[in-house]
Design a protein around this motif. Structure first.
Motif, mmCIF file in Angstrom:
data_model
loop_
_atom_site.group_PDB
_atom_site.id
_atom_site.type_symbol
_atom_site.label_atom_id
_atom_site.label_comp_id
_atom_site.label_asym_id
_atom_site.label_seq_id
_atom_site.Cartn_x
_atom_site.Cartn_y
_atom_site.Cartn_z
ATOM 1 N N MET A 166 0.885 -1.791 0.304
ATOM 2 C CA MET A 166 -0.273 0.012 0.384
ATOM 3 C C MET A 166 1.286 1.203 0.119
ATOM 4 S SD MET A 166 -2.920 0.497 -0.123
ATOM 5 C CE MET A 166 -3.112 -1.288 0.444
ATOM 6 N N ALA A 167 0.326 2.227 -0.509
ATOM 7 C CA ALA A 167 0.849 3.362 -1.016
ATOM 8 C C ALA A 167 1.027 4.776 0.092
ATOM 9 C CB ALA A 167 0.585 4.305 -1.788
ATOM 10 N N GLU A 168 2.440 4.672 1.191
ATOM 11 C CA GLU A 168 2.495 5.816 1.741
ATOM 12 C C GLU A 168 3.161 6.705 1.229
ATOM 13 O OE1 GLU A 168 5.629 5.719 5.627
ATOM 14 O OE2 GLU A 168 4.602 3.847 5.279
ATOM 15 N N ILE A 169 2.975 7.936 1.941
ATOM 16 C CA ILE A 169 3.385 9.172 2.030
ATOM 17 C C ILE A 169 4.585 10.053 2.811
ATOM 18 C CG2 ILE A 169 2.709 11.461 1.435
ATOM 19 C CD1 ILE A 169 -0.134 10.077 0.147
ATOM 20 N N ARG A 170 5.346 10.450 2.328
ATOM 21 C CA ARG A 170 6.439 11.395 3.063
ATOM 22 C C ARG A 170 6.612 12.558 2.275
ATOM 23 N NH1 ARG A 170 11.925 12.684 3.869
ATOM 24 N NH2 ARG A 170 12.316 12.009 1.981
ATOM 25 N N ILE A 171 6.050 13.650 4.081
ATOM 26 C CA ILE A 171 5.651 15.660 3.420
ATOM 27 C C ILE A 171 7.847 15.628 3.843
ATOM 28 C CG2 ILE A 171 5.005 17.354 4.021
ATOM 29 C CD1 ILE A 171 1.740 15.995 4.459
ATOM 30 N N ARG A 172 8.051 16.337 2.550
ATOM 31 C CA ARG A 172 9.873 16.517 3.071
ATOM 32 C C ARG A 172 9.429 17.185 3.790
ATOM 33 N NH1 ARG A 172 13.357 15.139 -2.095
ATOM 34 N NH2 ARG A 172 13.278 13.199 -2.244
ATOM 35 N N ASN A 173 9.368 18.760 3.831
ATOM 36 C CA ASN A 173 9.137 19.702 5.154
ATOM 37 C C ASN A 173 8.503 19.207 6.506
ATOM 38 O OD1 ASN A 173 9.850 21.201 2.816
ATOM 39 N ND2 ASN A 173 7.382 22.296 2.800
ATOM 40 N N THR A 174 8.262 18.581 7.199
ATOM 41 C CA THR A 174 7.524 17.865 8.051
ATOM 42 C C THR A 174 8.201 16.626 8.503
ATOM 43 O OG1 THR A 174 5.755 17.476 7.356
ATOM 44 C CG2 THR A 174 5.946 19.463 7.920
ATOM 45 N N GLU A 175 8.372 15.541 7.692
ATOM 46 C CA GLU A 175 8.589 14.577 7.918
ATOM 47 C C GLU A 175 7.196 13.665 8.281
ATOM 48 O OE1 GLU A 175 11.583 12.384 7.305
ATOM 49 O OE2 GLU A 175 12.163 14.417 6.501
ATOM 50 N N GLN A 176 6.153 14.213 8.389
ATOM 51 C CA GLN A 176 5.106 13.700 8.693
ATOM 52 C C GLN A 176 4.987 12.309 7.039
ATOM 53 O OE1 GLN A 176 1.662 15.808 8.330
ATOM 54 N NE2 GLN A 176 0.201 14.458 8.159
ATOM 55 N N ARG A 177 4.288 10.823 8.165
ATOM 56 C CA ARG A 177 3.520 10.804 6.915
ATOM 57 C C ARG A 177 2.457 9.914 6.807
ATOM 58 N NH1 ARG A 177 7.610 7.400 4.703
ATOM 59 N NH2 ARG A 177 9.745 7.457 4.767
ATOM 60 N N ILE A 178 2.088 9.903 6.433
ATOM 61 C CA ILE A 178 0.689 9.180 5.621
ATOM 62 C C ILE A 178 0.693 7.978 5.050
ATOM 63 C CG2 ILE A 178 -1.254 9.440 5.027
ATOM 64 C CD1 ILE A 178 0.237 12.825 4.323
ATOM 65 N N GLN A 179 -0.446 7.157 6.305
ATOM 66 C CA GLN A 179 -0.776 6.252 5.831
ATOM 67 C C GLN A 179 -1.800 4.994 5.587
ATOM 68 O OE1 GLN A 179 1.532 4.340 9.351
ATOM 69 N NE2 GLN A 179 3.337 4.012 7.741
ATOM 70 N N GLY A 180 -1.972 4.554 4.903
ATOM 71 C CA GLY A 180 -3.639 3.637 4.978
ATOM 72 C C GLY A 180 -4.380 4.106 3.418
ATOM 73 N N GLU A 181 -5.032 3.280 3.179
ATOM 74 C CA GLU A 181 -5.212 3.266 1.674
ATOM 75 C C GLU A 181 -6.385 4.602 1.343
ATOM 76 O OE1 GLU A 181 -7.942 1.445 -1.912
ATOM 77 O OE2 GLU A 181 -7.295 0.239 -0.535
ATOM 78 N N GLU A 182 -7.254 5.268 2.544
ATOM 79 C CA GLU A 182 -8.124 6.346 2.745
ATOM 80 C C GLU A 182 -7.407 7.507 2.978
ATOM 81 O OE1 GLU A 182 -11.034 6.409 0.803
ATOM 82 O OE2 GLU A 182 -10.485 3.535 0.949
ATOM 83 N N ASN A 183 -6.534 7.373 4.127
ATOM 84 C CA ASN A 183 -5.467 8.509 4.232
ATOM 85 C C ASN A 183 -4.911 9.006 3.122
ATOM 86 O OD1 ASN A 183 -6.898 7.976 6.438
ATOM 87 N ND2 ASN A 183 -5.507 7.036 7.642
ATOM 88 N N VAL A 184 -4.332 8.083 2.183
ATOM 89 C CA VAL A 184 -2.760 7.874 1.288
ATOM 90 C C VAL A 184 -4.346 8.518 -0.227
ATOM 91 C CG1 VAL A 184 -1.498 6.990 -0.804
ATOM 92 C CG2 VAL A 184 -1.638 7.099 1.694
ATOM 93 N N ARG A 185 -5.339 8.434 -0.133
ATOM 94 C CA ARG A 185 -6.246 8.751 -1.317
ATOM 95 C C ARG A 185 -6.785 10.439 -1.121
ATOM 96 N NH1 ARG A 185 -9.680 4.228 -1.804
ATOM 97 N NH2 ARG A 185 -8.446 4.358 -3.714
ATOM 98 N N ALA A 186 -6.875 10.328 0.342
ATOM 99 C CA ALA A 186 -7.574 11.916 0.722
ATOM 100 C C ALA A 186 -6.661 12.591 0.360
ATOM 101 C CB ALA A 186 -8.196 12.140 1.845
ATOM 102 N N PHE A 187 -5.222 12.681 1.047
ATOM 103 C CA PHE A 187 -3.967 13.521 0.901
ATOM 104 C C PHE A 187 -3.918 13.360 -0.792
ATOM 105 C CE2 PHE A 187 0.081 14.328 -0.631
ATOM 106 C CZ PHE A 187 0.644 15.350 0.711
ATOM 107 N N LEU A 188 -3.877 12.774 -1.330
ATOM 108 C CA LEU A 188 -2.865 12.975 -3.403
ATOM 109 C C LEU A 188 -4.622 13.240 -3.332
ATOM 110 C CD1 LEU A 188 -1.608 9.554 -3.705
ATOM 111 C CD2 LEU A 188 -0.410 11.588 -3.521
ATOM 112 N N GLU A 189 -5.862 13.580 -3.270
ATOM 113 C CA GLU A 189 -6.947 14.102 -4.160
ATOM 114 C C GLU A 189 -6.477 16.271 -3.979
ATOM 115 O OE1 GLU A 189 -10.950 14.253 -2.651
ATOM 116 O OE2 GLU A 189 -11.027 11.991 -4.076
ATOM 117 N N GLN A 190 -6.674 16.512 -2.284
ATOM 118 C CA GLN A 190 -6.231 17.316 -2.757
ATOM 119 C C GLN A 190 -5.174 18.018 -2.714
ATOM 120 O OE1 GLN A 190 -5.455 17.419 2.213
ATOM 121 N NE2 GLN A 190 -7.731 17.501 2.299
ATOM 122 N N GLN A 191 -3.909 17.208 -3.835
ATOM 123 C CA GLN A 191 -2.970 17.534 -4.472
ATOM 124 C C GLN A 191 -4.091 17.713 -6.251
ATOM 125 O OE1 GLN A 191 -0.214 19.311 -2.834
ATOM 126 N NE2 GLN A 191 -1.399 18.910 -0.906
#
Length: 182
Positions: free
Chosen positions: A1-26
């Motif tokens: 499953m995809a995982e996101i790392r925001i470079r400025n904050t090192e925040q990680r986003i996991q889980g299909e729905e969370n990843v989908r929601a973040f990417l949709e905003q982008q």
């Protein structure tokens, strides 16, 4: 499953729905296909014959055609990269520069792992999308990004295109971008 790392904050986003929601905003499309549909002998194979490629395309034909119909893609193929790929390091140097395209850059990962580095909204900055088998991503036209391999240096992906010649990268210079992958 995809995982996101925001470079400025090192925040990680996991889980299909969370990843989908973040990417949709982008404005990035994210879907997930069932990677277990692929024949077991192809799930970890990174040097492919034409027959292997045809089998992968046949296995995911329904998903590919559905995505193509929804998004206007006209053609598709398979890319396979590994340490066995001739001139892999030179090829990666071309990929590993921030660029844009005049059409979406689409990858449906069928084996291995890869990473898209994408320029997000001003409040987010650059973020990494770590992808593995089953992950499907479409980076919209004109959105600065690049794609590279992860530490395993192995990937097989379906690429979909609007233009039958495939896409052409247009370099994007951004002083705020750091290629630091750490």
């Amino acid at each position: 499953m995809a995982e996101i790392r925001i470079r400025n904050t090192e925040q990680r986003i996991q889980g299909e729905e969370n990843v989908r929601a973040f990417l949709e905003q982008q404005e990035v499309l994210y879907e997930h296909w069932d990677p277990s549909k692929l024949a077991e002998n192809l799930q970890q194979k990174f040097v492919l014959s034409d027959e292997d490629k045809a089998q992968i395309l046949s296995t995911f034909d329904e998903e590919i055609r559905d995505l193509a119909a929804r998004r206007g893609y006209q053609t598709w193929d398979i890319i396979a990269l590994s340490d066995a790929t001739p001139n892999l390091d030179e090829l990666l140097k071309k990929f590993e520069n921030v660029h844009t395209h005049t059409e979406d850059e689409v990858r449906a990962i069928t084996a291995g792992r890869g990473i898209f580095i994408i320029k997000g909204t001003d409040d987010v900055g650059y973020f990494d999308v770590e992808l593995e088998a089953g992950d499907v991503i479409s980076v919209p036209e004109y959105k600065p990004h690049f794609f590279t391999l992860m530490e395993n240096r192995q990937i097989v992906a379906v690429r979909l295109f609007i233009e039958t010649e495939g896409w052409i990268a247009h370099p994007y210079t951004d002083e705020s971008f750091s290629s630091n992958k750490a």
